[in-house]
Design a protein around this motif. Structure first.
Motif, short mmCIF file in Angstrom:
data_model
loop_
_atom_site.label_atom_id
_atom_site.label_comp_id
_atom_site.label_asym_id
_atom_site.label_seq_id
_atom_site.Cartn_x
_atom_site.Cartn_y
_atom_site.Cartn_z
N ILE A 211 13.96 8.88 -8.29
CA ILE A 211 15.24 9.59 -8.20
C ILE A 211 15.02 11.11 -8.26
O ILE A 211 15.65 11.87 -7.53
CB ILE A 211 16.19 9.12 -9.32
CG1 ILE A 211 16.72 7.73 -8.98
CG2 ILE A 211 17.35 10.09 -9.51
CD1 ILE A 211 17.58 7.11 -10.06
N ARG A 212 14.12 11.55 -9.14
CA ARG A 212 13.90 12.98 -9.28
C ARG A 212 13.19 13.59 -8.08
O ARG A 212 13.33 14.79 -7.82
CB ARG A 212 13.11 13.27 -10.56
CG ARG A 212 13.94 13.11 -11.82
CD ARG A 212 13.21 13.52 -13.08
NE ARG A 212 12.15 12.57 -13.41
CZ ARG A 212 10.87 12.79 -13.21
NH1 ARG A 212 10.47 13.91 -12.63
NH2 ARG A 212 9.96 11.88 -13.55
N HIS A 213 12.42 12.79 -7.35
CA HIS A 213 11.68 13.34 -6.22
C HIS A 213 12.30 13.00 -4.87
O HIS A 213 11.73 13.33 -3.83
CB HIS A 213 10.24 12.83 -6.27
CG HIS A 213 9.43 13.40 -7.39
ND1 HIS A 213 9.42 12.87 -8.66
CD2 HIS A 213 8.62 14.48 -7.44
CE1 HIS A 213 8.63 13.58 -9.44
NE2 HIS A 213 8.13 14.56 -8.73
N THR A 214 13.44 12.35 -4.88
CA THR A 214 14.14 12.05 -3.64
C THR A 214 15.29 13.04 -3.46
O THR A 214 16.07 13.25 -4.39
CB THR A 214 14.69 10.61 -3.66
OG1 THR A 214 13.61 9.69 -3.82
CG2 THR A 214 15.43 10.29 -2.37
N PRO A 240 9.53 13.51 -0.45
CA PRO A 240 8.43 14.16 0.27
C PRO A 240 7.11 13.42 0.18
O PRO A 240 6.16 13.75 0.88
CB PRO A 240 8.34 15.54 -0.39
CG PRO A 240 8.87 15.32 -1.77
CD PRO A 240 9.95 14.29 -1.63
N GLY A 241 7.01 12.42 -0.69
CA GLY A 241 5.76 11.70 -0.84
C GLY A 241 4.79 12.41 -1.77
O GLY A 241 5.13 13.39 -2.44
N VAL A 242 3.57 11.92 -1.81
CA VAL A 242 2.52 12.47 -2.67
C VAL A 242 1.53 13.23 -1.81
O VAL A 242 1.08 12.73 -0.77
CB VAL A 242 1.80 11.34 -3.44
CG1 VAL A 242 0.70 11.91 -4.33
CG2 VAL A 242 2.81 10.55 -4.28
N ALA A 243 1.19 14.44 -2.24
CA ALA A 243 0.26 15.26 -1.48
C ALA A 243 -1.10 14.56 -1.36
O ALA A 243 -1.54 13.89 -2.30
CB ALA A 243 0.09 16.62 -2.16
N ALA A 292 7.20 8.05 -1.07
CA ALA A 292 6.16 7.38 -1.85
C ALA A 292 6.50 5.90 -1.98
O ALA A 292 7.67 5.54 -2.16
CB ALA A 292 6.03 8.02 -3.23
N VAL A 293 5.48 5.05 -1.92
CA VAL A 293 5.66 3.59 -2.05
C VAL A 293 4.67 3.11 -3.10
O VAL A 293 3.46 3.13 -2.88
CB VAL A 293 5.42 2.86 -0.71
CG1 VAL A 293 5.66 1.36 -0.89
CG2 VAL A 293 6.30 3.43 0.38
N PHE A 294 5.19 2.67 -4.25
CA PHE A 294 4.36 2.15 -5.32
C PHE A 294 4.45 0.63 -5.32
O PHE A 294 5.55 0.07 -5.23
CB PHE A 294 4.80 2.70 -6.67
CG PHE A 294 4.54 4.18 -6.83
CD1 PHE A 294 3.29 4.63 -7.22
CD2 PHE A 294 5.54 5.11 -6.59
CE1 PHE A 294 3.03 5.98 -7.36
CE2 PHE A 294 5.29 6.47 -6.73
CZ PHE A 294 4.03 6.90 -7.11
N VAL A 295 3.30 -0.03 -5.44
CA VAL A 295 3.23 -1.48 -5.35
C VAL A 295 2.43 -2.03 -6.52
O VAL A 295 1.36 -1.50 -6.86
CB VAL A 295 2.58 -1.93 -4.02
CG1 VAL A 295 2.54 -3.45 -3.93
CG2 VAL A 295 3.31 -1.33 -2.84
N PHE A 296 2.96 -3.06 -7.15
CA PHE A 296 2.21 -3.80 -8.16
C PHE A 296 2.71 -5.24 -8.15
O PHE A 296 3.68 -5.57 -7.46
CB PHE A 296 2.38 -3.19 -9.56
CG PHE A 296 3.77 -3.25 -10.12
CD1 PHE A 296 4.18 -4.31 -10.93
CD2 PHE A 296 4.70 -2.25 -9.83
CE1 PHE A 296 5.46 -4.38 -11.45
CE2 PHE A 296 5.99 -2.31 -10.34
CZ PHE A 296 6.37 -3.37 -11.16
N SER A 297 2.04 -6.10 -8.88
CA SER A 297 2.43 -7.51 -8.91
C SER A 297 2.37 -8.03 -10.33
O SER A 297 1.65 -7.48 -11.18
CB SER A 297 1.52 -8.35 -8.00
OG SER A 297 0.18 -8.32 -8.47
#
Length: 308
Positions: A211-214, A240-243, A292-297
């Motif tokens: 939320i803070r980076h969108t 903006p995603g991660v540099a 940015a797309v964070f993925v975990f399981s």
């Protein structure tokens, strides 16, 4: 006699050559000098090797390799700890200086300040105090996670229900920024077996970071999918995603705070990383079209057969 003496000396040097080489390697392995000089990787022992010196040299080389690698890791961790302390000190100093300044103004000019100015100064002081409190709480949680102060209490629970509960926390914040919180949850997902409170913390930190980076009018999507014996969680935003320079070390302490900003989300990502490590899982930054797309399981709970 001279020929026999020379032959004996040559034979002695040839026999003791492995011992001299081992002695040089041991003398060169000086931990106090900094990063120790490692011997060359040992050649594999021949099957049925009976030469005690060859076995000893092979064992020492393996031991030196392991000690040297552990020494480098310790030095790297120490450097990361120093950088983390420096970054945290910077993050604390800024809101504390602001808080002290506004409180000092209120104390010195209270009689001359109007009601509106007094309320504005108090609001700013409270906001800075909240930042300091949030950072202190995050540091406390990170310290407990890193030093074994957290014990997992796994239980079976519905991950879609937890996602909806976490969405309710950020509903007002998303509306204020005209952002859309979307959930992509298929029917029939199995329950997961994990620590409910810690998984809630993971989702909270990742959504807060998104939320803070969108930017305003953006979209944050939480997608759940069954993946074999796991349930995969994917949190994507349109920010903006991660540099590129931060991707390799995104979940290490110094890089997570290298922006030197309290709201950078660095500590939140560190806490997420440590929590998932406790669950024997990892979080990854996946490739996406934007943001940015964070993925975990998480492991799916065992389905109990119906009775009756």
């Amino acid at each position: 006699a001279v020929f026999g003496l020379l032959a004996g000396l040559i034979a002695f040097r040839w026999v003791t050559r492995p011992l001299r080489r081992l002695t040089r390697d041991i003398q060169a392995f000086d931990v106090d000098a900094g990063v120790p000089a490692l011997p060359a990787p040992p050649a594999p022992l021949r099957p049925g090797e009976r030469d005690e010196l060859a076995i000893l040299q092979h064992s020492f080389a393996h031991m030196a390799q392991r000690i040297g690698e552990q020494w480098r890791q310790l030095r790297q961790q120490d450097q990361q700890r120093r950088e983390l302390v420096a970054n945290i000190s910077h993050d604390l100093r800024t809101p504390l200086s602001s808080l002290h300044g506004y409180l000092e103004v209120l104390a010195l000019k209270d009689a001359t300040l109007g009601a509106g100015e007094r309320q504005r100064y108090l609001s700013i002081a409270l906001a800075q105090s909240s930042k300091v409190g949030g950072l202190a709480q995050a540091l406390f949680e990170l310290a407990r996670l890193e030093h074994g102060g957290v014990v997992l209490e796994p239980q079976a629970f519905s991950l879609p229900d937890l996602v909806q509960d976490v969405f309710q926390k950020f509903e007002l914040a998303a509306q204020a920024r005209r952002q859309l919180l979307a959930a992509d949850i298929p029917a029939g997902l199995p329950a997961v077996q994990a620590d409910l409170g810690l998984v809630e913390r993971v989702l909270t930190n990742l959504l807060d970071n998104a939320i803070r980076h969108t930017p305003e009018g953006g979209r944050i999507t939480v997608a759940l999918r069954a993946a074999g014996d796991d349930v995969e969680v994917r949190i994507a935003d349109t920010g903006p995603g991660v540099a590129p320079e931060r991707r390799a070390h995104l979940f290490s302490a110094p890089s997570a705070l290298d922006s030197r900003r309290l709201d950078s989300g660095g500590l939140g990502l560190l806490i997420v990383h440590r929590i998932l490590q406790l669950h024997q899982r990892r979080i990854e930054l996946a490739a996406g079209d934007a943001g940015a797309v964070f993925v975990f399981s998480l492991p799916a709970a065992e389905r109990r057969p119906a009775t009756g």
